[in-house]
Design a protein around this motif. Structure first.
Motif, PDB file in Angstrom:
ATOM      1  N   UNK A 196       0.791  -1.220   0.000  1.00  0.00           N
ATOM      2  CA  UNK A 196       0.000   0.000   0.000  1.00  0.00           C
ATOM      3  C   UNK A 196       0.828   1.276   0.000  1.00  0.00           C
ATOM      4  N   UNK A 197       2.148   1.184  -0.136  1.00  0.00           N
ATOM      5  CA  UNK A 197       2.994   2.373  -0.163  1.00  0.00           C
ATOM      6  C   UNK A 197       2.595   3.278  -1.330  1.00  0.00           C
ATOM      7  N   UNK A 198       2.660   4.576  -1.101  1.00  0.00           N
ATOM      8  CA  UNK A 198       2.300   5.547  -2.126  1.00  0.00           C
ATOM      9  C   UNK A 198       3.412   6.579  -2.265  1.00  0.00           C
ATOM     10  N   UNK A 199       3.355   7.334  -3.354  1.00  0.00           N
ATOM     11  CA  UNK A 199       4.352   8.379  -3.595  1.00  0.00           C
ATOM     12  C   UNK A 199       3.644   9.644  -4.072  1.00  0.00           C
ATOM     13  N   UNK A 200       4.393  10.741  -4.043  1.00  0.00           N
ATOM     14  CA  UNK A 200       3.921  12.007  -4.583  1.00  0.00           C
ATOM     15  C   UNK A 200       4.585  12.250  -5.933  1.00  0.00           C
ATOM     16  N   UNK A 201       4.100  13.222  -6.716  1.00  0.00           N
ATOM     17  CA  UNK A 201       4.595  13.393  -8.086  1.00  0.00           C
ATOM     18  C   UNK A 201       6.106  13.547  -8.215  1.00  0.00           C
ATOM     19  N   UNK A 202       6.761  14.166  -7.230  1.00  0.00           N
ATOM     20  CA  UNK A 202       8.211  14.397  -7.334  1.00  0.00           C
ATOM     21  C   UNK A 202       8.983  13.098  -7.427  1.00  0.00           C
ATOM     22  N   UNK A 203       8.433  12.021  -6.863  1.00  0.00           N
ATOM     23  CA  UNK A 203       9.108  10.723  -6.927  1.00  0.00           C
ATOM     24  C   UNK A 203       9.367  10.329  -8.371  1.00  0.00           C
ATOM     25  N   UNK A 204       8.368  10.470  -9.227  1.00  0.00           N
ATOM     26  CA  UNK A 204       8.528  10.070 -10.625  1.00  0.00           C
ATOM     27  C   UNK A 204       9.461  11.017 -11.383  1.00  0.00           C
ATOM     28  N   UNK A 205       9.511  12.274 -10.968  1.00  0.00           N
ATOM     29  CA  UNK A 205      10.488  13.198 -11.561  1.00  0.00           C
ATOM     30  C   UNK A 205      11.902  12.669 -11.320  1.00  0.00           C
ATOM     31  N   UNK A 206      12.145  12.191 -10.099  1.00  0.00           N
ATOM     32  CA  UNK A 206      13.465  11.655  -9.765  1.00  0.00           C
ATOM     33  C   UNK A 206      13.730  10.340 -10.492  1.00  0.00           C
ATOM     34  N   UNK A 207      12.700   9.519 -10.675  1.00  0.00           N
ATOM     35  CA  UNK A 207      12.864   8.265 -11.414  1.00  0.00           C
ATOM     36  C   UNK A 207      13.321   8.546 -12.841  1.00  0.00           C
ATOM     37  N   UNK A 208      12.709   9.527 -13.495  1.00  0.00           N
ATOM     38  CA  UNK A 208      13.085   9.862 -14.871  1.00  0.00           C
ATOM     39  C   UNK A 208      14.533  10.345 -14.924  1.00  0.00           C
ATOM     40  N   UNK A 209      14.930  11.150 -13.952  1.00  0.00           N
ATOM     41  CA  UNK A 209      16.316  11.627 -13.910  1.00  0.00           C
ATOM     42  C   UNK A 209      17.291  10.459 -13.785  1.00  0.00           C
ATOM     43  N   UNK A 210      16.982   9.525 -12.906  1.00  0.00           N
ATOM     44  CA  UNK A 210      17.857   8.360 -12.731  1.00  0.00           C
ATOM     45  C   UNK A 210      17.903   7.512 -13.997  1.00  0.00           C
ATOM     46  N   UNK A 211      16.741   7.340 -14.641  1.00  0.00           N
ATOM     47  CA  UNK A 211      16.694   6.535 -15.863  1.00  0.00           C
ATOM     48  C   UNK A 211      17.595   7.123 -16.939  1.00  0.00           C
ATOM     49  N   UNK A 212      17.566   8.438 -17.085  1.00  0.00           N
ATOM     50  CA  UNK A 212      18.408   9.079 -18.091  1.00  0.00           C
ATOM     51  C   UNK A 212      19.880   9.039 -17.700  1.00  0.00           C
ATOM     52  N   UNK A 213      20.154   9.146 -16.400  1.00  0.00           N
ATOM     53  CA  UNK A 213      21.545   9.142 -15.947  1.00  0.00           C
ATOM     54  C   UNK A 213      22.195   7.778 -16.124  1.00  0.00           C
ATOM     55  N   UNK A 214      21.421   6.712 -15.840  1.00  0.00           N
ATOM     56  CA  UNK A 214      22.021   5.375 -15.838  1.00  0.00           C
ATOM     57  C   UNK A 214      21.569   4.501 -17.003  1.00  0.00           C
ATOM     58  N   UNK A 216      18.572   3.095 -17.897  1.00  0.00           N
ATOM     59  CA  UNK A 216      17.619   1.992 -17.780  1.00  0.00           C
ATOM     60  C   UNK A 216      16.232   2.430 -18.235  1.00  0.00           C
ATOM     61  N   UNK A 217      15.428   1.470 -18.654  1.00  0.00           N
ATOM     62  CA  UNK A 217      14.029   1.718 -18.999  1.00  0.00           C
ATOM     63  C   UNK A 217      13.164   1.568 -17.752  1.00  0.00           C
ATOM     64  N   UNK A 218      11.936   2.076 -17.829  1.00  0.00           N
ATOM     65  CA  UNK A 218      11.036   2.053 -16.677  1.00  0.00           C
ATOM     66  C   UNK A 218       9.694   1.453 -17.081  1.00  0.00           C
ATOM     67  N   UNK A 219       9.188   0.557 -16.241  1.00  0.00           N
ATOM     68  CA  UNK A 219       7.798   0.111 -16.339  1.00  0.00           C
ATOM     69  C   UNK A 219       7.105   0.501 -15.038  1.00  0.00           C
ATOM     70  N   UNK A 220       6.070   1.310 -15.159  1.00  0.00           N
ATOM     71  CA  UNK A 220       5.260   1.682 -14.003  1.00  0.00           C
ATOM     72  C   UNK A 220       3.987   0.855 -14.020  1.00  0.00           C
ATOM     73  N   UNK A 221       3.774   0.083 -12.940  1.00  0.00           N
ATOM     74  CA  UNK A 221       2.545  -0.698 -12.792  1.00  0.00           C
ATOM     75  C   UNK A 221       1.608   0.096 -11.891  1.00  0.00           C
ATOM     76  N   UNK A 222       0.563   0.647 -12.500  1.00  0.00           N
ATOM     77  CA  UNK A 222      -0.350   1.537 -11.777  1.00  0.00           C
ATOM     78  C   UNK A 222      -1.740   0.918 -11.669  1.00  0.00           C
ATOM     79  N   UNK A 223      -1.780  -0.360 -11.303  1.00  0.00           N
ATOM     80  CA  UNK A 223      -3.039  -1.114 -11.316  1.00  0.00           C
ATOM     81  C   UNK A 223      -4.075  -0.569 -10.339  1.00  0.00           C
TER      82      UNK A 223
END
Length: 434
Positions: A196-214, A216-223
């Motif tokens: 049940x953990x949740x995040x706020x929008x800034x979390x995904x901003x940081x995910x995109x930054x990390x993906x571009x830096x390193x 990797x591709x991202x799959x978000x499961x938002x079921x």
């Protein structure tokens, strides 16, 4: 000149041997099997078991959606093969929902693909992206499909604790810095199943930054994005700047729309990844029944009020279950979203048993089925997942039965040594029972 020897003849007198593919050995053990078997046997014997194990919605879809399904099913034009990527009008409706809810513009022809539920789409996306030697980072505790879909694609998994979002991001960066070759894929799952953990929008901003830096591709499961409480609105990964450059998001109509058995999901985002999924799907299926897709359009277009009402129903159930568990001595944090309560088992109950044994005790002695946390990997040890799929009265009854099962046993005096010896040696004239 030497010749290769002919293969030895098969001894037809020996039993025929079935040889499975190596990938089958990579699948994790299904730890819910014991619970499911015991639940089935109890119900077969006529016992009333309150089942909080699976997140299977108990309410039907909105009447208008069912009516549209019936209407579309009577149209003979809808009974042939459909497009494996989904009919264009449904993809347009999905894009429309993303624009309304998240302000995200999607090209329905290149950035949206319809799946037979998000689980099928996720698994086939892993086949399109992963191969031997590739590594995916998966949140822990994990939804089993996030691990076994990678395993079936011959990839490897690294699991990182999802409880603290800042720590999770830090651990992703650390893993990328110290693993060679670097991870190819990051899987994120918010609202998270099972915790049940949740995040706020800034979390995904940081995910995109990390993906571009390193890289990797991202799959978000938002079921579970359609099931949120207390005014919380789950953000979309695709709403982060640059998200569509690095990944996709899977969503499903199973939860908020009560269409679990209909198997309607979709993937949106990076056009190249969407195209790869569409290519894989073209070899596996001819798309879902077109009448179901037409009814799904009706659901997306006209039943948002019903989705909001369903979320409020789950919120009331959450409050009933959390309050009841606290009343019998459990410490529980109410989730902000999702269909589950993730509850830490009080330590006194785990002195002589593990989490699976504890869940079996609740089923066998309390008549309540739950999902043991170990079914979601080692990080789930010591926790139970309880689905909010029963009505409020049944949830209250479930807590009462759990309390009697646990607190009743605590109230009994400890057996004396003589009693222990006597209990261990039943009279020879009567059979011992389990």
């Amino acid at each position: 000149m030497s010749q290769n020897p002919l293969p030895s003849p098969i001894d037809v007198s020996q039993p025929f041997k079935i040889t499975l593919a190596e990938r089958m050995s990579r699948l994790p053990a299904y730890l819910f099997a014991k619970i499911n078997s015991a639940l089935y046997q109890k119900r077969r014997a006529g016992e009333d078991v309150i089942d909080l194990g699976m997140g299977n919605p108990s309410e039907p879809p909105h009447d208008s959606v069912i009516d549209k399904l019936i209407e579309a099913a009577r149209d003979p034009r809808n009974h042939g093969y459909s497009q494996s990527i989904g009919i264009l009008n449904l993809r347009r409706e999905v894009a429309g929902k993303y624009l309304r809810r998240h302000g995200v513009r999607l090209d329905p022809e290149k950035e949206v693909v319809v799946c037979l539920g998000s689980k099928e789409g996720f698994s086939h996306m892993c086949l399109a992206l992963m191969g031997p030697g590739d590594t995916a980072i998966v949140p822990a505790p994990y939804f089993p499909a996030h691990v076994y879909a990678v395993a079936l694609a011959s990839g490897n998994c690294i699991t990182l604790d999802v409880a603290d979002s800042d720590k999770f991001l830090s651990n992703v960066a650390y893993t990328c810095q110290h693993l060679h070759p670097r991870p190819k894929l990051l899987i994120v799952n918010y609202p998270h199943n099972p915790s049940g953990a949740t995040v706020d929008p800034q979390f995904f901003v940081e995910v995109v930054k990390l993906a571009k830096r390193y890289g990797f591709m991202v799959i978000s499961d938002s079921a579970y994005a359609d099931v949120a409480f207390d005014g919380y609105v789950p953000p979309s990964f695709l709403s982060a700047p640059g998200a569509s450059e690095v990944g996709v998001e899977f969503t499903t109509m199973s939860k908020g729309y009560n269409m679990a058995g209909w198997r309607v999901g979709y993937a949106c985002g990076n056009a190249e990844m969407v195209k790869a999924l569409a290519t894989i799907k073209a070899y596996y299926d001819y798309g879902m029944f077109q009448a179901v897709q037409i009814a799904a359009i009706m659901a997306l277009r006209n039943t948002e009020a019903a989705v909001e009402s369903q979320a409020k129903l789950y919120q009331r159930r959450r409050d009933v279950l959390v309050e009841g568990l606290r009343r019998i001595g459990w410490t529980v944090t109410p989730p902000r979203a999702g269909m589950f309560v993730w509850a830490k088992i009080p330590e006194q109950y785990l002195k002589n048993m593990d989490t699976l044994q504890f869940a079996m005790k609740l089923l066998e002695e309390g008549g309540v089925a739950v999902s043991p946390g170990t079914g979601f990997g080692p990080a789930g040890e010591g926790y139970l997942r309880m689905a909010l799929v029963e009505n409020e009265n049944r949830l209250r009854q479930a807590v009462r039965q759990m309390g009697r099962c646990l607190l009743g046993n605590e109230a009994k005096p400890a057996p004396s040594e003589a009693t222990k010896v006597e209990a261990a040696s039943p009279p020879t004239s009567q059979p011992a029972t389990n």
